[in-house]
Design a protein around this motif. Structure first.
Motif, PDB file in Angstrom:
ATOM      1  N   GLY A  10      66.240  60.906  46.723  1.00  0.00           N
ATOM      2  CA  GLY A  10      65.877  59.821  47.636  1.00  0.00           C
ATOM      3  C   GLY A  10      66.246  60.195  49.060  1.00  0.00           C
ATOM      4  N   ASN A  11      65.287  60.134  49.949  1.00  0.00           N
ATOM      5  CA  ASN A  11      65.537  60.402  51.371  1.00  0.00           C
ATOM      6  C   ASN A  11      65.548  59.049  52.086  1.00  0.00           C
ATOM      7  OD1 ASN A  11      65.541  61.172  54.028  1.00  0.00           O
ATOM      8  ND2 ASN A  11      63.532  62.165  53.991  1.00  0.00           N
ATOM      9  N   TRP A  12      66.747  58.587  52.381  1.00  0.00           N
ATOM     10  CA  TRP A  12      66.855  57.243  52.983  1.00  0.00           C
ATOM     11  C   TRP A  12      66.480  57.242  54.462  1.00  0.00           C
ATOM     12  CZ3 TRP A  12      72.072  54.823  50.783  1.00  0.00           C
ATOM     13  CH2 TRP A  12      71.970  54.720  49.381  1.00  0.00           C
ATOM     14  N   LYS A  13      66.351  58.423  55.045  1.00  0.00           N
ATOM     15  CA  LYS A  13      66.031  58.541  56.477  1.00  0.00           C
ATOM     16  C   LYS A  13      67.029  57.708  57.294  1.00  0.00           C
ATOM     17  CE  LYS A  13      61.343  59.665  55.215  1.00  0.00           C
ATOM     18  NZ  LYS A  13      59.937  59.708  55.571  1.00  0.00           N
ATOM     19  N   MET A  14      66.618  57.144  58.434  1.00  0.00           N
ATOM     20  CA  MET A  14      67.577  56.402  59.266  1.00  0.00           C
ATOM     21  C   MET A  14      67.562  54.924  58.862  1.00  0.00           C
ATOM     22  SD  MET A  14      68.181  56.498  63.391  1.00  0.00           S
ATOM     23  CE  MET A  14      67.077  55.163  63.835  1.00  0.00           C
ATOM     24  N   SER A 102      59.554  67.272  58.000  1.00  0.00           N
ATOM     25  CA  SER A 102      58.502  67.270  59.038  1.00  0.00           C
ATOM     26  C   SER A 102      58.878  66.357  60.208  1.00  0.00           C
ATOM     27  CB  SER A 102      57.163  66.850  58.449  1.00  0.00           C
ATOM     28  OG  SER A 102      57.240  65.540  57.957  1.00  0.00           O
ATOM     29  N   GLU A 103      59.647  65.301  59.929  1.00  0.00           N
ATOM     30  CA  GLU A 103      60.069  64.439  61.045  1.00  0.00           C
ATOM     31  C   GLU A 103      61.004  65.200  61.977  1.00  0.00           C
ATOM     32  OE1 GLU A 103      61.385  61.159  58.615  1.00  0.00           O
ATOM     33  OE2 GLU A 103      59.297  60.801  58.063  1.00  0.00           O
ATOM     34  N   ARG A 104      61.840  66.049  61.427  1.00  0.00           N
ATOM     35  CA  ARG A 104      62.731  66.851  62.271  1.00  0.00           C
ATOM     36  C   ARG A 104      61.939  67.935  63.004  1.00  0.00           C
ATOM     37  NH1 ARG A 104      67.308  65.094  62.810  1.00  0.00           N
ATOM     38  NH2 ARG A 104      67.560  66.809  64.277  1.00  0.00           N
ATOM     39  N   TRP A 176      50.377  64.246  56.221  1.00  0.00           N
ATOM     40  CA  TRP A 176      49.423  63.136  56.163  1.00  0.00           C
ATOM     41  C   TRP A 176      49.726  62.147  55.033  1.00  0.00           C
ATOM     42  CZ3 TRP A 176      46.916  63.738  51.470  1.00  0.00           C
ATOM     43  CH2 TRP A 176      46.905  65.039  50.941  1.00  0.00           C
ATOM     44  N   ALA A 177      50.646  62.506  54.164  1.00  0.00           N
ATOM     45  CA  ALA A 177      50.985  61.614  53.042  1.00  0.00           C
ATOM     46  C   ALA A 177      52.340  60.930  53.232  1.00  0.00           C
ATOM     47  CB  ALA A 177      50.996  62.415  51.736  1.00  0.00           C
ATOM     48  N   ILE A 178      53.077  61.302  54.286  1.00  0.00           N
ATOM     49  CA  ILE A 178      54.434  60.766  54.453  1.00  0.00           C
ATOM     50  C   ILE A 178      54.397  59.409  55.127  1.00  0.00           C
ATOM     51  CG2 ILE A 178      56.670  61.099  55.581  1.00  0.00           C
ATOM     52  CD1 ILE A 178      56.330  64.074  55.212  1.00  0.00           C
ATOM     53  N   GLY A 179      54.887  58.411  54.394  1.00  0.00           N
ATOM     54  CA  GLY A 179      54.995  57.066  54.961  1.00  0.00           C
ATOM     55  C   GLY A 179      53.650  56.414  55.244  1.00  0.00           C
ATOM     56  N   THR A 180      52.576  57.015  54.754  1.00  0.00           N
ATOM     57  CA  THR A 180      51.234  56.518  55.082  1.00  0.00           C
ATOM     58  C   THR A 180      50.618  55.724  53.935  1.00  0.00           C
ATOM     59  OG1 THR A 180      50.276  58.555  54.212  1.00  0.00           O
ATOM     60  CG2 THR A 180      50.711  58.497  56.577  1.00  0.00           C
ATOM     61  N   GLY A 217      56.611  65.394  47.801  1.00  0.00           N
ATOM     62  CA  GLY A 217      57.014  64.197  48.542  1.00  0.00           C
ATOM     63  C   GLY A 217      55.893  63.723  49.429  1.00  0.00           C
ATOM     64  N   GLY A 218      55.825  62.415  49.602  1.00  0.00           N
ATOM     65  CA  GLY A 218      54.769  61.815  50.429  1.00  0.00           C
ATOM     66  C   GLY A 218      54.181  60.630  49.699  1.00  0.00           C
ATOM     67  N   SER A 219      54.729  59.436  50.020  1.00  0.00           N
ATOM     68  CA  SER A 219      54.253  58.190  49.401  1.00  0.00           C
ATOM     69  C   SER A 219      54.308  58.222  47.872  1.00  0.00           C
ATOM     70  CB  SER A 219      52.846  57.830  49.892  1.00  0.00           C
ATOM     71  OG  SER A 219      52.847  57.661  51.301  1.00  0.00           O
ATOM     72  N   MET A 220      55.283  58.932  47.321  1.00  0.00           N
ATOM     73  CA  MET A 220      55.466  58.843  45.862  1.00  0.00           C
ATOM     74  C   MET A 220      56.102  57.490  45.564  1.00  0.00           C
ATOM     75  SD  MET A 220      57.490  61.253  43.134  1.00  0.00           S
ATOM     76  CE  MET A 220      56.544  62.736  42.998  1.00  0.00           C
ATOM     77  N   GLY A 240      60.818  58.810  49.982  1.00  0.00           N
ATOM     78  CA  GLY A 240      61.283  58.108  51.170  1.00  0.00           C
ATOM     79  C   GLY A 240      61.315  56.609  50.927  1.00  0.00           C
ATOM     80  N   GLY A 241      60.264  55.926  51.337  1.00  0.00           N
ATOM     81  CA  GLY A 241      60.214  54.458  51.280  1.00  0.00           C
ATOM     82  C   GLY A 241      60.620  53.875  49.937  1.00  0.00           C
ATOM     83  N   ALA A 242      60.126  54.454  48.857  1.00  0.00           N
ATOM     84  CA  ALA A 242      60.391  53.893  47.521  1.00  0.00           C
ATOM     85  C   ALA A 242      61.815  54.176  47.036  1.00  0.00           C
ATOM     86  CB  ALA A 242      59.366  54.423  46.518  1.00  0.00           C
TER      87      ALA A 242
HETATM   88  P1  PGA Z   1      57.717  58.615  51.904  1.00  0.00           P
HETATM   89  O1  PGA Z   1      58.626  59.742  52.583  1.00  0.00           O
HETATM   90  O2  PGA Z   1      58.012  58.624  50.440  1.00  0.00           O
HETATM   91  O3  PGA Z   1      58.140  57.337  52.577  1.00  0.00           O
HETATM   92  O4  PGA Z   1      56.291  58.978  52.199  1.00  0.00           O
HETATM   93  C1  PGA Z   1      58.877  60.967  51.935  1.00  0.00           C
HETATM   94  C2  PGA Z   1      59.682  61.860  52.839  1.00  0.00           C
HETATM   95  O5  PGA Z   1      59.435  61.882  54.040  1.00  0.00           O
HETATM   96  O6  PGA Z   1      60.611  62.551  52.372  1.00  0.00           O
END
Ligand code: PGA
Length: 257
Positions: A10-14, A102-104, A176-180, A217-220, A240-242
């Motif tokens: 799980g990537n909780w990000k900020m 990719s955010e970094r 293109w799949a991250i957080g989208t 990873g990417g909207s899983m 991420g989000g989930a």
């Molecule tokens: P997401 O993020 O699951 O919210 O798309 C994944 C990630 O950036 O690691």
């Protein structure tokens, strides 16, 4: 063929202050079933200021959920204001560290060379890097995405020996799949994860590459995890989000059993 143990990270990000992080960790700990540990590795990567408290929750409960950091600096110590060293993460009990997200790369100027230095520092400190790679929509549309990702993988592992690479993890995260909410299809994700493994085999030999974990990873989420995780070269997820709700995160963990 080596049977790879899946990893759900799980990537909780900020997100989450210490008190919020402790609540989420406790919910995950409460829902985690002990016999899962044989079948799947689970890790959460909170913000660095939350790491110690989150680790404390899992240690106290004897829950086999590891903690990971979201970033690290490669120098051992010194005048690097705002940065955190491998030793600092190690003493807290971090088992993993995400690098090259990719955010970094996009927001904080992280380069392939920097990712490589971080990978080396983590491996030397016995923390498993989760090396993130993945193409933008523009690169995908041009059709050059496999080469793009291969270059990122080669750069991240430059100068690293096969014996050192074995514990490292690669996460394929198409930007293109991250957080989208736009997930890669299982076939799209598998194509790139298989290409990543083939690149790892060129670098480290087939046997080491067969044992290394490649995540998607990417909207899983709860709805798509099972089909993605069923693909032969997808050995888990970076969520991420989930991962910010215990229920959805644990449902994804169950999909990996
Ligand atoms: P997401 O993020 O699951 O919210 O798309 C994944 C990630 O950036 O690691």
């Amino acid at each position: 063929m080596t049977k790879r143990k899946p990893l759900i990270a799980g990537n909780w990000k900020m997100n989450n202050t210490v008190s919020e992080a402790v609540v989420l960790a406790q919910e995950i700990s409460n829902g985690y079933e002990k016999d899962w540990a044989e079948l799947v590795d689970v890790c959460v990567c909170p913000p660095s200021v939350d790491l110690k408290a989150v680790r404390g929750v899992f240690l106290f409960d004897r829950t086999k959920v590891a903690v990971g950091a979201q970033n690290v600096y490669y120098e051992p110590k010194g005048a690097f204001t705002g940065e955190i060293s491998v030793d600092m993460l190690s003493e807290i009990g971090c088992e993993y560290c995400i690098i090259g997200h990719s955010e970094r790369r996009e927001l904080f100027g992280e380069t392939n060379e920097g990712v490589n230095l971080k990978a080396k520092a983590l491996i030397a400190g016995r923390i498993k890097p989760i090396v993130c790679v993945g193409e933008s929509l523009a690169v995908r549309d041009e059709g050059a995405y496999l080469d793009y990702v291969r270059v990122q993988v080669r750069a991240a592992f430059a100068g690293i020996e096969a014996s050192e690479a074995a514990e490292a993890v690669v996460a394929y995260e198409p930007i293109w799949a991250i957080g989208t909410g736009r997930t890669a299809t299982p076939e799209q994700a598998e194509e790139v994860c298989a290409a990543i493994r083939a690149t790892l085999a060129e670098l480290f030999g087939a046997e080491v590459a067969e044992g290394m974990r490649v995540l998607y990873g990417g909207s899983m989420n709860e709805g798509n995890a099972e089909l993605l995780l069923a693909m032969p070269d997808i050995d888990g997820g970076l969520i991420g989000g989930a991962s910010l709700k215990a229920g959805s995160f644990l449902t994804i963990v169950k999909a990996a059993l």
